[in-house]
Design an enzyme around this catalytic site. Structure first.
Site, mmCIF file in Angstrom:
data_model
loop_
_atom_site.group_PDB
_atom_site.id
_atom_site.type_symbol
_atom_site.label_atom_id
_atom_site.label_comp_id
_atom_site.label_asym_id
_atom_site.label_seq_id
_atom_site.Cartn_x
_atom_site.Cartn_y
_atom_site.Cartn_z
ATOM 1 N N LYS A 208 0.844 -1.194 0.000
ATOM 2 C CA LYS A 208 0.000 0.000 0.000
ATOM 3 C C LYS A 208 0.883 1.250 0.000
ATOM 4 O O LYS A 208 0.709 2.158 -0.795
ATOM 5 C CB LYS A 208 -0.910 -0.036 1.227
ATOM 6 N N GLU A 214 10.452 -4.596 4.719
ATOM 7 C CA GLU A 214 10.569 -5.991 4.273
ATOM 8 C C GLU A 214 10.289 -6.099 2.780
ATOM 9 O O GLU A 214 11.028 -6.726 2.023
ATOM 10 C CB GLU A 214 9.555 -6.875 5.025
ATOM 11 N N GLY A 270 -4.864 -2.180 5.171
ATOM 12 C CA GLY A 270 -4.056 -3.304 4.687
ATOM 13 C C GLY A 270 -4.718 -4.653 4.927
ATOM 14 O O GLY A 270 -4.815 -5.496 4.028
ATOM 15 N N ARG A 271 -5.225 -4.853 6.137
ATOM 16 C CA ARG A 271 -5.797 -6.160 6.471
ATOM 17 C C ARG A 271 -7.200 -6.353 5.900
ATOM 18 O O ARG A 271 -7.812 -7.406 6.105
ATOM 19 C CB ARG A 271 -5.779 -6.364 7.986
ATOM 20 N N GLU A 356 -4.692 -7.178 14.708
ATOM 21 C CA GLU A 356 -4.223 -5.835 14.354
ATOM 22 C C GLU A 356 -5.394 -4.854 14.447
ATOM 23 O O GLU A 356 -5.216 -3.669 14.714
ATOM 24 C CB GLU A 356 -3.597 -5.817 12.947
ATOM 25 N N HIS A 387 -4.907 -33.824 17.148
ATOM 26 C CA HIS A 387 -3.779 -34.649 17.609
ATOM 27 C C HIS A 387 -2.659 -33.784 18.137
ATOM 28 O O HIS A 387 -1.516 -34.209 18.217
ATOM 29 C CB HIS A 387 -3.289 -35.536 16.458
ATOM 30 N N LYS A 507 9.273 -0.790 14.336
ATOM 31 C CA LYS A 507 9.820 -0.420 13.019
ATOM 32 C C LYS A 507 10.884 0.646 13.193
ATOM 33 O O LYS A 507 11.954 0.590 12.590
ATOM 34 C CB LYS A 507 8.718 0.158 12.116
HETATM 35 O O1 F6P Z 1 2.222 -4.252 9.944
HETATM 36 C C1 F6P Z 1 1.745 -2.994 9.668
HETATM 37 C C2 F6P Z 1 1.220 -2.860 8.273
HETATM 38 O O2 F6P Z 1 0.998 -1.512 8.060
HETATM 39 C C3 F6P Z 1 -0.053 -3.648 8.014
HETATM 40 O O3 F6P Z 1 -1.188 -3.026 8.490
HETATM 41 C C4 F6P Z 1 -0.012 -3.763 6.542
HETATM 42 O O4 F6P Z 1 -0.903 -4.726 6.102
HETATM 43 C C5 F6P Z 1 1.440 -4.112 6.338
HETATM 44 O O5 F6P Z 1 2.120 -3.319 7.294
HETATM 45 C C6 F6P Z 1 1.987 -3.885 4.958
HETATM 46 O O6 F6P Z 1 1.939 -2.555 4.560
HETATM 47 P P1 F6P Z 1 2.148 -2.127 3.054
HETATM 48 O O7 F6P Z 1 1.076 -2.737 2.232
HETATM 49 O O8 F6P Z 1 2.102 -0.638 3.047
HETATM 50 O O9 F6P Z 1 3.509 -2.634 2.606
#
Ligand code: F6P
Length: 545
Positions: A208, A214, A270-271, A356, A387, A507
């Site tokens: 987003k 990452e 995002g979620r 979240e 199990h 972060k």
């Molecule tokens: O972990 C925090 C967060 O902002 C989530 O809410 C989101 O889904 C994820 O990081 C990834 O964010 P982006 O789509 O901006 O890379």
């Protein structure tokens, strides 16, 4: 909405009194007292059947829970979300994942602009792209057909796509291999690309913000991997990378042509984004028609949530039941147990959606809560969990409400498998509710010393959700069901389910520590003694490696 604090409100106090009266009651007695309970405590919508009779509730409990929802203004909050009000107050944003699945012709206005036509424009663009990849019309830089699609993203930009891909794999194009890279751990990238030919590989960079550490680290490694494999020609990037983002500037900085960017909007959390362009990998996998079916499933549940009276409203019922256990029984977790292997990533997906969203301790008006919020959601597909951890659910000291999810049909009929699978759903819910008394254990001839060990107290609550078969429409309905359960919980708890400030601090600290790990010279560490010592030790281990 009521301005009285939650725990001081009449509905809450009535529930507290009621809890004192009924918490000692056993499900055995509740069922004995009402032979029709198994039919009465049920609700059905859009092909999803909910049996909530094995919950520690009476008709009076449900009445009081519905009164709580009314008192907390749930109906008004639902309307505000669907209207596009900026209910995410800490970020000043509307919360409109429901607009992502609004049919053509519907109208939802944000800041004076109808967003539904834009949603459909993006969907059409995604469909054209997905068709080209699936048909082989989209070729790699050296003219090869795309045989591998790798989604790079994390959190909501990964968990939804990977869950949906796994859930709908039966409907996917098997000539394309799909991989999902999320972790900044290089093992993830290395294993996903091992043995793949860059000439046949397309990366979807899903972020987003297009700034997530990452994702950007993995995206840069992917760029190098493609360039190394294709002779270093920068022109290859356009054929092997597309982006899903709200940030056109960053996308183009990365070198992706914004013509190959699929947009969405700041009103999609995002979620809550797997049905936006973040679902591009899903659409390539299952095709645009199936993707639209999934959206229709989401919309079915949206309409149900928006219009059905509380007593018949699946998300409202399930959301209130979880509040009942969290806040009155002190339950800390909810186990989600899908008896469908294709839903193996559903619990992982729900972890982000639920935790979240509702892992908050400050109310909308800025006060610290004096009640429990957000339960820990977790689970595994059945029967594997039986199990492993079910022992604790049956005989441990904690109360763990369970959601069992089962289907009438399997997509892969094989002998007796499906009946055996489903027998286990019913057996587990039955065993949890009714247990086995000492008398029953003795009557089986069990030696007296073993009797207490073999007693099942029962009275352990569960919901059973049944649908016909896992398909795109059902998946959409199921995900929307849980989205709206989360909404219901958040409305009662008076928290903002749509921000996630709690992920920020880590972060920021990581950004500060990275150079301390990488610097050639010993850094001047100014953390606490534990963090300093760990960094120093890591620097030694790292050199030894
Ligand atoms: O972990 C925090 C967060 O902002 C989530 O809410 C989101 O889904 C994820 O990081 C990834 O964010 P982006 O789509 O901006 O890379």
């Amino acid at each position: 909405m009521s301005t009285t604090s939650l725990t001081q409100s009449p509905a809450w106090k009535a529930l507290q009194d009621h809890h004192r009266e009924i918490s000692g009651m056993h499900l055995r007695d509740l069922f004995a007292a009402d032979p029709r309970r198994g039919e009465e405590f049920t609700a059905e919508a859009d092909g999803l059947f909910l049996d909530y009779s094995k919950n520690r509730v009476t008709a009076e409990t449900m009445r009081l829970l519905f009164a709580l929802a009314e008192e907390r203004g749930l109906r008004g909050r639902i309307d505000a979300m669907f209207r596009g009000d900026k209910i995410n107050i800490t970020e000043g944003r509307a919360v409109l994942h429901v607009a992502l699945r609004a049919p053509k012709g519907a109208s939802i206005v944000v800041d004076g602009k109808d967003v539904v036509p834009e949603v459909h424009e993006v969907l059409d663009k995604m469909a054209a792209f997905a068709d080209r990849v699936r048909s082989g019309a989209w070729l790699g830089h050296t003219g090869e057909k795309i045989r591998n699609v790798i989604n790079i993203g994390i959190g909501g930009s990964d968990l939804g796509p990977v869950m949906a891909y796994e859930a709908l794999k039966f409907y996917s194009d098997r000539s394309i291999r799909f991989q999902f890279v999320s972790n900044v751990d290089s093992d993830d990238f290395a294993e996903a690309t091992r043995g793949l030919d860059p000439a046949e590989t397309l990366f979807i960079i899903s972020s987003k913000t297009f700034t997530t550490l990452e994702t950007m680290t993995n995206a840069h490694s992917a760029r190098e991997w493609v360039l190394a494999g294709l002779g270093g020609d920068e022109a290859a990037i356009a054929k092997h990378f597309v982006a899903v983002s709200t940030n056109a500037e960053k996308v183009s900085e990365f070198g992706i042509d914004t013509a190959n960017m699929f947009g969405f909007w700041d009103w999609v959390g995002g979620r809550y984004s797997m049905d936006s362009a973040i679902g591009l990998s899903t659409m390539v996998a299952i095709g645009p028609d199936n993707f639209r079916e999934m959206l229709a499933g989401f919309h079915d549940m949206d309409e149900h949530f928006r219009t059905a009276p509380a007593e018949k409203n699946l998300p409202v019922i399930m959301g209130l039941l979880s509040v009942w256990y969290d806040d009155f029984f002190g339950a800390q977790t909810v186990a989600v147990l899908p008896y469908e292997q294709y839903l193996k990533r559903f619990p992982a997906y729900l972890q982000q959606l639920t935790m979240e969203s509702n892992g908050k301790s400050i109310t909308l008006d800025g006060h610290h809560v004096d009640y429990n919020t957000g339960a820990v959601y977790w689970g595994e597909p059945g029967t594997n969990g039986q199990h492993s951890f079910y022992q604790l659910i049956h005989q441990g000291t904690r109360l763990i409400p369970c959601d069992f999810i089962g289907f009438g049909r399997t997509l892969n009929p094989l002998g007796r498998h499906h009946d055996i699978l489903m027998a286990n759903v019913f057996a587990q819910a039955e065993a949890l509710a009714f247990g086995k008394t000492a008398e029953q254990v003795r009557a089986e001839g069990t030696p007296e010393a073993l009797v207490p060990h073999r007693v099942f107290e029962g009275n352990r609550p569960s919901n059973v959700l049944l649908a016909e078969v896992i398909d795109p429409r059902t998946l959409g309905r199921l995900v929307a069901l849980y989205e709206h359960i989360v909404f219901t919980q958040g409305a009662v708890w008076n928290i903002n389910s749509f921000d996630q400030w709690g992920v920020e601090l880590g972060k920021v600290l990581a950004q500060r520590i990275i150079p301390e790990l990488e610097s050639k010279e010993a850094p001047d560490l100014k953390h606490d003694s534990s963090t300093n010592a760990l960094i120093t030790r890591y620097r030694k281990l790292r050199v030894g490696g």
